[in-house]
Design a protein around this motif. Structure first.
Motif, PDB file in Angstrom:
ATOM      1  N   VAL A  85       1.470  20.567   4.871  1.00 21.83           N
ATOM      2  CA  VAL A  85       1.189  19.845   3.628  1.00 21.83           C
ATOM      3  C   VAL A  85      -0.281  19.899   3.230  1.00 21.83           C
ATOM      4  N   ALA A  86      -1.100  20.535   4.039  1.00 25.75           N
ATOM      5  CA  ALA A  86      -2.544  20.546   3.783  1.00 25.75           C
ATOM      6  C   ALA A  86      -2.915  21.465   2.624  1.00 25.75           C
ATOM      7  N   VAL A  87      -3.826  20.999   1.790  1.00 23.46           N
ATOM      8  CA  VAL A  87      -4.384  21.827   0.723  1.00 23.46           C
ATOM      9  C   VAL A  87      -5.880  21.560   0.636  1.00 23.46           C
ATOM     10  N   ALA A  88      -6.600  22.548   0.115  1.00 21.90           N
ATOM     11  CA  ALA A  88      -7.997  22.325  -0.223  1.00 21.90           C
ATOM     12  C   ALA A  88      -8.045  21.573  -1.541  1.00 21.90           C
TER      13      ALA A  88
ATOM     14  N   PRO B 279      -6.160  19.978  -6.656  1.00 20.97           N
ATOM     15  CA  PRO B 279      -5.830  20.940  -5.599  1.00 20.97           C
ATOM     16  C   PRO B 279      -6.474  22.294  -5.854  1.00 20.97           C
ATOM     17  N   LEU B 280      -6.897  22.945  -4.769  1.00 21.02           N
ATOM     18  CA  LEU B 280      -7.508  24.272  -4.848  1.00 21.02           C
ATOM     19  C   LEU B 280      -6.690  25.314  -4.092  1.00 21.02           C
TER      20      LEU B 280
ATOM     21  N   ILE C 228       0.851  -1.186   0.000  1.00 27.14           N
ATOM     22  CA  ILE C 228       0.000   0.000   0.000  1.00 27.14           C
ATOM     23  C   ILE C 228       0.884   1.232   0.000  1.00 27.14           C
ATOM     24  N   VAL C 229       0.522   2.208  -0.822  1.00 27.87           N
ATOM     25  CA  VAL C 229       1.219   3.497  -0.832  1.00 27.87           C
ATOM     26  C   VAL C 229       0.223   4.578  -0.441  1.00 27.87           C
ATOM     27  N   LEU C 230       0.551   5.323   0.590  1.00 25.35           N
ATOM     28  CA  LEU C 230      -0.282   6.435   1.040  1.00 25.35           C
ATOM     29  C   LEU C 230       0.394   7.745   0.661  1.00 25.35           C
ATOM     30  N   ILE C 231      -0.245   8.484  -0.235  1.00 23.95           N
ATOM     31  CA  ILE C 231       0.223   9.817  -0.593  1.00 23.95           C
ATOM     32  C   ILE C 231      -0.710  10.854   0.016  1.00 23.95           C
ATOM     33  N   ASP C 232      -1.959  10.856  -0.428  1.00 26.25           N
ATOM     34  CA  ASP C 232      -2.920  11.871   0.012  1.00 26.25           C
ATOM     35  C   ASP C 232      -3.982  11.291   0.940  1.00 26.25           C
TER      36      ASP C 232
ATOM     37  N   HIS D  66      -5.259  30.801   6.250  1.00 23.88           N
ATOM     38  CA  HIS D  66      -5.823  29.459   6.395  1.00 23.88           C
ATOM     39  C   HIS D  66      -5.450  28.623   5.178  1.00 23.88           C
ATOM     40  N   PHE D  67      -5.219  27.325   5.391  1.00 19.44           N
ATOM     41  CA  PHE D  67      -4.685  26.500   4.306  1.00 19.44           C
ATOM     42  C   PHE D  67      -5.589  26.456   3.081  1.00 19.44           C
ATOM     43  N   VAL D  68      -6.884  26.631   3.271  1.00 15.57           N
ATOM     44  CA  VAL D  68      -7.779  26.562   2.106  1.00 15.57           C
ATOM     45  C   VAL D  68      -7.635  27.798   1.218  1.00 15.57           C
TER      46      VAL D  68
END
Length: 259
Positions: free
Chosen positions: A115-118, A128-129, A47-51, A165-167
């Motif tokens: 690393v957070a993105v909307a 990504p937003l 398993i690979v976890l990216i997002d 804010h990250f969003v």
């Protein structure tokens, strides 16, 4: 038929580009219960976890990654939620890759929102937003070394990005805020930065993801099953998480009964 590999991928890299690097089953960003569902559905070799998703849904749980590891399934992480979880679980067998993973490993109190993105809903491709803070900070450091901004201006710009804010984080927003908040003398530097960004901006999350996918494509032996690092113990808290994710029932109960 069991899949060779399951990859949880969203805004960090286009699925089509990822599939051109590594043949795998690509799933939307992981959330609570996603790893358990993937193991039950695909019986993956790795398993690979990216997002990962968060905020509107519970984030992917550490316990389900531990469960997958205990079943001898290698779990890799990079770039985003994957880098976070890999740094947190490296001692028990999750394998991290890339700059962001190493940075989190060396910076225990680093904020998750680096690393957070909307992003768009998974049904619409999870595009990504907004821009990740770690990408912005690395880009500003590069701009300073290139003589685009001074060290003082770099730190001021980083502060503006961090306070957003990250969003809402993006380069256009950062440039607008800079023109409103930085001293007038920095206006020329902000204009230079605006002209430089299209060719100079870094996307470390994307680079780390591509690096991991290429590594796994180049070294398929890494996908072989391995022994778990420790016996898995079902806890009341994890049983609650499974129930909350709609996974507690005869099916998952029979799987856990074999542990």
């Amino acid at each position: 038929m069991a899949s060779e590999l399951v990859v949880f991928l969203g805004p960090t890299l286009l699925r089509a580009e990822a599939a051109g690097i590594l043949d795998a089953t690509y799933l939307p960003p992981a959330e609570q219960g996603s790893v358990v569902r993937a193991v039950r559905t695909y019986l993956p070799r790795a398993i690979v976890l990216i997002d990962g998703s968060f905020g509107t849904v519970p984030a992917v749980r550490h316990k389900e990654i531990l469960w997958a590891l205990s079943k001898g399934i290698p779990v890799f992480g990079a770039a985003s939620m994957g880098a976070l979880r890999a740094a947190e679980l490296a001692a028990v067998g999750m394998q991290g890759h890339g700059f962001i993973y190493r940075w989190y490993s060396l910076t225990p109190l680093a904020d998750d929102d680096e690393v957070a993105v909307a992003m768009c809903p998974p049904e619409l491709g999870a595009a990504p937003l907004s821009e990740a803070l770690i990408n912005i900070r690395l880009t500003l450091r590069r701009a300073m070394h290139a003589g685009i901004v001074t060290a003082e201006e770099r730190h001021a710009l980083e502060g503006l990005a961090r306070d957003t804010h990250f969003v809402d984080r993006s380069y256009p927003r950062l440039l607008t805020d800079a023109r409103s908040n930085l001293p007038h003398r920095s206006g020329v530097a902000v204009d230079r930065l605006a002209n430089w960004l299209p060719s100079g901006a870094l996307d470390r999350k994307r680079e780390d993801t591509i690096g991991l996918l290429k590594k796994l494509a180049r070294c398929p032996e890494l996908l072989g099953k391995r022994q778990g690092t420790a016996p898995f113990r079902l806890t009341e808290a994890w049983a609650y998480d499974l129930d909350s994710a709609g996974l507690w029932g005869d099916d998952i109960g029979s799987i856990l009964a074999k542990e």
